[in-house]
Design a protein around this motif. Structure first.
Motif, PDB file in Angstrom:
ATOM      1  N   VAL A  25       0.849  -1.192   0.000  1.00  0.00           N
ATOM      2  CA  VAL A  25       0.000   0.000   0.000  1.00  0.00           C
ATOM      3  C   VAL A  25       0.884   1.241   0.000  1.00  0.00           C
ATOM      4  N   SER A  32       1.148   4.211  -2.919  1.00  0.00           N
ATOM      5  CA  SER A  32       0.445   5.440  -2.565  1.00  0.00           C
ATOM      6  C   SER A  32       0.962   6.586  -3.439  1.00  0.00           C
ATOM      7  N   ALA A  65      -3.252   0.734  10.704  1.00  0.00           N
ATOM      8  CA  ALA A  65      -4.205  -0.199  10.102  1.00  0.00           C
ATOM      9  C   ALA A  65      -4.982  -0.951  11.182  1.00  0.00           C
ATOM     10  N   LYS A  74      -7.964   0.703  12.074  1.00  0.00           N
ATOM     11  CA  LYS A  74      -8.795   0.951  10.892  1.00  0.00           C
ATOM     12  C   LYS A  74      -8.853   2.437  10.541  1.00  0.00           C
ATOM     13  N   LEU A  75      -7.723   3.099  10.734  1.00  0.00           N
ATOM     14  CA  LEU A  75      -7.632   4.493  10.302  1.00  0.00           C
ATOM     15  C   LEU A  75      -7.133   4.472   8.867  1.00  0.00           C
ATOM     16  N   HIS A  76      -7.662   5.361   8.048  1.00  0.00           N
ATOM     17  CA  HIS A  76      -7.214   5.364   6.662  1.00  0.00           C
ATOM     18  C   HIS A  76      -6.347   6.579   6.408  1.00  0.00           C
ATOM     19  N   LEU A  77      -5.048   6.368   6.522  1.00  0.00           N
ATOM     20  CA  LEU A  77      -4.123   7.463   6.265  1.00  0.00           C
ATOM     21  C   LEU A  77      -3.261   7.074   5.080  1.00  0.00           C
ATOM     22  N   ARG A  78      -2.849   8.090   4.338  1.00  0.00           N
ATOM     23  CA  ARG A  78      -2.231   7.801   3.050  1.00  0.00           C
ATOM     24  C   ARG A  78      -0.870   7.115   3.147  1.00  0.00           C
ATOM     25  N   SER A  79       0.047   7.741   3.870  1.00  0.00           N
ATOM     26  CA  SER A  79       1.396   7.189   3.880  1.00  0.00           C
ATOM     27  C   SER A  79       2.088   7.574   5.177  1.00  0.00           C
ATOM     28  N   GLU A  81      -7.808  12.745  12.848  1.00  0.00           N
ATOM     29  CA  GLU A  81      -6.758  11.849  12.372  1.00  0.00           C
ATOM     30  C   GLU A  81      -5.555  11.912  13.301  1.00  0.00           C
TER      31      GLU A  81
END
Lengths: 335, 245
Positions: free
Chosen positions: A6, A10, B133, B136-141, B153
């Protein structure tokens, strides 16, 4: 899909010009290229070997001072006394070796130890008495300069014949050994700052002191170390210059503190702490010395140097702010 | 030991100059429970939290952690025992990346000499992403600077940090202060799920409506004293409200 996959996929990992210019040192680099080419076109001899040698001689002396100032600014503090320590350290070496006939190496080590002690005092006064480092080191600027003049008396004597000038400033033809010292220091300080936990603590301490403290970082010790390093490097640079010129005058390094801060700021170091890089500081140093030298080469009155420097400082910060805002804005659109 | 307590405090007292901030406060935190700590401004909540998180030392009183008496001299010491504090001001360095923020002060090193060494960026990035993860947080990088995250966030990353370091007791000091409604709900959900994973927490808020749904016990403070310590089953939201007033 695994987590590492992932990350690799990204959008952040993709090459993007906006991200490239978001680096604070990028706008300084662009300015440097323009300045170097501009002076070359104007004078025709700016990038000649002869002038290159002059630049390579003066760059390390400012660069070593600016390196320490950058580290300290990243930790969120200032040192205005570096110009005075730059003068005081070689004067102490001179007094010990010539006036008291002490071994020259012992004199150098003691003089540098006193430079470190001055850094410790700067830090202890700033942190212990909770006053701005701007004020603490402004006081030290006057004290150290005054002591430098007092210790050598009115008439400075010539240097001791066994002074190891070659060690610090041996002339290799195209450059001096001071350049090698500078490169070594850049590498070591750059590594510690950007690649180790100690560097992480420095950025954290300058970026958000309360958070750093709450997360268990000893911010007092981090700052104190930065003050001591900064003072040590200023003293070392002073010794290098005196070894090169063989003229131990207590007036050297006047105004150097502001040039060093300018080099750091032009290179993208934030006045508020927490942001900065060794590469930026190097670019800032080359830029300042190039303008200084280029104006002379183009036979413009040297008095214009400060005008150019002033414009450059403001321009670089403005550029950084706007380019970064643009980059962040663009990135949000992208995702 | 009668019950499985993670922390017990006895007769804590704290003075700031002539002002007494904490008066004879005793309370217990059973393992895997959420304790709601409420009270009006100046009731002594923050002072109590500073003592439990190791930032301040009490003038008198004893603290027991996992059945052993402890003397906390610093937040670092508390953290090494497994007491993690989440502050309302969001203890992160905005200019630094998510991964670096998670590991500030506890960096992963390739090797170390006397406590100093090179950072292991690869491992830090990997573990940071795993920690995020898990929640279940959705952060880009992991390279994203924290300054680009929203308030919710950021609190998420802070909780991920606490979870990653296997904290046993989480102290949350007004964590919902700068959050939107949606982010607040998400945070509350997260905290109540911690209890199910066996992590105890002390949740401080002046907003009873945030605490009441998720707390197992509610402790009320006023003027430096503990004035109530009740199981949620034995009380109502109105009763607690009246106590605070």
């Amino acid at each position: 899909m695994s987590v590492s996959k992932v990350i690799m996929n990204s959008p952040q990992r993709r090459f993007s010009t906006a991200n490239l210019f978001a680096k604070p040192e990028a706008s300084a680099f662009a300015m440097l290229v323009i300045v170097l080419l501009g002076f070359e076109l104007w004078t025709g001899i700016f990038l000649s070997p002869m002038n290159g040698k002059i630049l390579l001689t003066v760059i390390p002396e400012l660069g070593i001072v600016a390196l320490g100032v950058t580290v300290l600014m990243i930790a969120g503090e200032f040192d205005l006394s570096v110009g005075s320590v730059f003068a005081l350290t070689p004067m102490l070496m001179q007094v010990l070796s010539v006036y008291y006939d002490i071994n020259i190496w012992v004199s150098i080590i003691v003089a540098l130890a006193i430079a470190v002690l001055i850094g410790y005092v700067n830090g202890a006064v700033t942190i212990g008495l909770r006053i701005p480092s701007f004020i603490a080191t402004l006081g030290m600027l006057f004290v150290a300069r005054s002591i430098a003049i007092v210790v050598v008396g009115g008439t400075p004597r010539p240097m001791s014949p066994d002074t190891p000038t070659a060690f610090f400033a041996y002339d290799f033809g195209m450059f001096r050994s001071s350049l090698l010292w500078y490169i070594a220091l850049l590498a070591v300080v750059g590594y510690v700052l950007h690649r180790t936990n100690a560097g992480n603590w420095l950025f954290a301490t300058g970026g958000q002191p309360q958070a750093a403290k709450d997360l268990g970082i000893n911010t007092r010790r981090v700052k104190l170390s930065a003050f001591m390093l900064c003072s040590f490097l200023a003293g070392l640079a002073g010794i290098i210059q005196v070894m090169r010129t063989r003229a131990p005058l207590p007036s050297i390094g006047g105004g150097l503190e502001l040039e060093a801060i300018a080099a750091a700021v032009i290179g993208g170091t934030a006045l508020t702490g927490g942001v900065g890089s060794v590469i930026g500081c190097l670019i800032g140093t080359i830029l300042i010395r190039s303008i200084d030298n280029g104006l002379v080469m183009s036979r413009v009155s040297a008095e214009w140097f400060r005008t150019a420097l002033g414009v450059m400082i403001v321009l670089s910060v403005v550029l950084n702010v706007y380019v970064q805002r643009f980059a962040v804005h663009g990135r949000h659109k992208e995702s | 030991m009668t019950a499985n307590y993670i922390m017990r405090a006895r007769n804590l007292e704290k003075w700031y100059g002539p002002v007494q901030a904490i008066r004879e406060v005793s309370f217990d935190v059973p393992g895997s429970q959420v304790i709601g700590l409420v009270g009006d401004n100046g009731a002594g909540k923050s002072s109590l939290i500073k003592i439990l998180s190791g930032a301040h030392r009490p003038d008198s009183g004893d603290i027991e952690f996992e059945g052993k008496p402890i003397q906390l001299r610093s937040t670092k010491e508390a953290m090494s025992l497994g007491i993690e504090t989440i502050y309302q001001y969001n203890a992160m360095i905005p200019q630094m990346s998510i991964a670096r923020n998670i590991f500030i002060g506890r960096e992963l090193l390739k090797f170390n000499i006397g406590g100093y060494g090179p950072l292991d960026f690869e491992k830090m990035n990997e573990e940071a992403m795993d920690a995020i993860a898990d929640l279940k947080l959705h952060l880009r990088s992991p390279d994203t600077p924290v300054s680009e995250l929203s308030g919710g966030e950021r609190q998420g990353v802070v909780i991920a940090r606490a979870m990653h370091f296997k904290s046993k007791l989480l102290i949350l000091d007004e964590p919902t202060n700068h959050l939107s409604l949606k982010e607040t709900d998400r945070l509350l959900e997260l905290v109540s799920s911690l209890g199910k994973q066996g992590i105890a927490s002390i949740f401080i808020s002046h907003n009873l409506h945030h605490i009441y749904p998720i707390a197992d016990r509610i402790v009320v403070m006023a003027r430096g004293k503990k004035i109530a310590d009740v199981s949620k089953a034995d009380t109502t939201i109105t009763e607690i409200s009246n106590l605070i007033m």
